[in-house]
Scaffold this motif. Structure first.
Motif, PDB file in Angstrom:
ATOM      1  N   GLU A  29     -71.141  10.197  -5.562  1.00  0.00           N
ATOM      2  CA  GLU A  29     -70.622   8.979  -5.758  1.00  0.00           C
ATOM      3  C   GLU A  29     -71.213   8.595  -7.015  1.00  0.00           C
ATOM      4  O   GLU A  29     -72.181   9.190  -7.687  1.00  0.00           O
TER       5      GLU A  29
ATOM      6  N   CYS B 246     -75.153   8.724  -8.887  1.00  0.00           N
ATOM      7  CA  CYS B 246     -75.952   9.631  -7.992  1.00  0.00           C
ATOM      8  C   CYS B 246     -76.770  10.628  -8.756  1.00  0.00           C
ATOM      9  O   CYS B 246     -77.683  11.407  -8.371  1.00  0.00           O
TER      10      CYS B 246
ATOM     11  N   SER C  83     -70.103   4.158   5.773  1.00  0.00           N
ATOM     12  CA  SER C  83     -70.660   2.659   5.673  1.00  0.00           C
ATOM     13  C   SER C  83     -72.029   2.538   4.948  1.00  0.00           C
ATOM     14  O   SER C  83     -72.700   3.554   4.848  1.00  0.00           O
TER      15      SER C  83
ATOM     16  N   THR D 205     -74.587   1.756   1.618  1.00  0.00           N
ATOM     17  CA  THR D 205     -74.705   1.950   0.091  1.00  0.00           C
ATOM     18  C   THR D 205     -75.827   2.991  -0.360  1.00  0.00           C
ATOM     19  O   THR D 205     -76.770   3.022   0.625  1.00  0.00           O
ATOM     20  N   PRO D 206     -75.554   3.761  -1.347  1.00  0.00           N
ATOM     21  CA  PRO D 206     -76.802   4.626  -1.579  1.00  0.00           C
ATOM     22  C   PRO D 206     -77.917   3.901  -1.900  1.00  0.00           C
ATOM     23  O   PRO D 206     -78.084   2.462  -2.232  1.00  0.00           O
TER      24      PRO D 206
ATOM     25  N   SER E  75     -81.371   2.735  -3.875  1.00  0.00           N
ATOM     26  CA  SER E  75     -81.767   2.234  -5.297  1.00  0.00           C
ATOM     27  C   SER E  75     -82.806   3.413  -5.681  1.00  0.00           C
ATOM     28  O   SER E  75     -83.591   3.959  -5.086  1.00  0.00           O
TER      29      SER E  75
ATOM     30  N   ARG F 142     -77.837   6.035   6.138  1.00  0.00           N
ATOM     31  CA  ARG F 142     -76.482   5.928   6.579  1.00  0.00           C
ATOM     32  C   ARG F 142     -75.963   7.062   7.335  1.00  0.00           C
ATOM     33  O   ARG F 142     -74.669   7.304   7.333  1.00  0.00           O
TER      34      ARG F 142
END
Ligand code: SF4
Length: 310
Positions: free
Chosen positions: A41, A44, A264, A266-267, A269, A282
């Motif tokens: 993504e 990344c 669903s 988010t990656p 931080s 996730r």
């Protein structure tokens, strides 16, 4: 013959909020003539990985590990020597964002000439430029134009031609076809396949797993600054091991069969990434032990960072 060996590489950026751990403990090898795809993504770490290999990090630095190119540790080569002997000649990069990669005040011809002069090119410069311009299906008349006089697709192809100009052994292609329509995209992929058959190696960075299946011999999946799975194309596309890779493959739209699914959440931080598995928040298959230590296993085809394959 191993052309590029990345070992335990970590790259960090400084930011107002603290260090950003953009790439962490990443290792993979590529053979001469191979195409290795790096997928993931946005944010990344895949572009940072390419910039690190090209030694073009802006505001970032390598904090751990090594990059061995053709038997030489390129982090240890003095800047001037790397510029003269490696950059563009041995390793070149197709940067994403053609608009910001071309200098708006010089014609395309002048920008090609600058590369050739900087590297004391011996040979017929006109022929060298004509060859790469033809390879990317551009008319020679574009050489007399300024970047703003070209369409987005033409600019992107000019960037690709520049990266090929000195016939480097390794080309790092960072989303080289993202801004292009599908017909031009197909032409460029076919062109890269031809160049590959002539012995050139490509590190192809993309978010597009479907496109990559056309060209890659090996694929690495990046998530949250780490390579979480690496293997042959066949193993990644037909027998993926990591839950994130499986989810990415399920998200590819298909003409027939099941609807694409999404992942669903988010990656993590990259300012404070988890010290355990990075995908744990996730992952539909998360177990108790996933909350503890970070996984890292060697497989028959490569590696996978997942406790399911202990
Ligand atoms: Fe999921 Fe656990 Fe594997 Fe991480 S280690 S991908 S959380 S199963």
């Amino acid at each position: 013959m191993t052309l590029l060996s990345v070992r335990d590489l970590s790259i960090q950026y400084d930011s107002m909020a603290g260090p950003v751990y953009a790439v962490e403990h990443t290792s993979f090898d590529m053979e001469a003539g191979e195409t290795v795809g790096i997928v993931g993504e946005s944010a990344c770490g895949k572009s940072t990985l390419g910039l690190g290999i090209m030694r073009s990090l802006s505001g970032g630095s390598i904090t751990n590990g090594s990059i061995i190119f053709d038997g030489h540790s390129i982090n240890d080569i003095p800047d001037a020597e790397f510029d003269q002997k490696y950059r563009w000649k041995q390793i070149s990069m197709m940067f994403q964002g053609a608009m910001s990669s071309l200098d708006p005040v010089y014609t395309i011809q002048e920008q090609f000439a600058e590369i050739l002069q900087h590297h004391n090119f011996v040979g017929n410069t006109g022929n060298a430029v004509s060859e790469v311009i033809a390879a990317v299906n551009l008319e020679e008349s574009i050489l007399r134009r300024y970047p703003h006089e070209l369409s987005g697709g033409m600019k992107q192809r000019a960037i690709i031609a520049m990266a090929l100009l000195l016939k480097p052994r390794l080309v790092i292609a960072d989303e080289p076809t993202t801004a292009l329509d599908v017909l031009i995209q197909a032409r460029i992929i076919n062109m890269l396949k031809d160049l590959k058959s002539s012995g050139m190696s490509f590190l192809f960075i993309t978010h597009d797993l479907a496109l990559l299946s056309e060209i890659a011999d090996k694929v690495g999946i990046m998530y949250g600054g780490q390579l979480v799975e690496f293997g042959t194309s066949e193993s990644i596309y037909n027998n993926s091991q990591h839950p994130y890779t499986k989810k990415l493959l399920e998200s590819i739209p298909r003409l027939h069969g099941s609807q694409p699914s999404y992942i669903s959440g988010t990656p993590p931080s990259l300012l404070s990434p988890p010290t355990t598995c990075r995908f744990v928040d996730r992952c539909p298959e998360a177990m108790e032990k996933c909350q503890n230590d970070p996984p890292d296993f060697t497989t028959a085809d490569g590696m996978v960072k997942c406790w399911l394959h202990e």
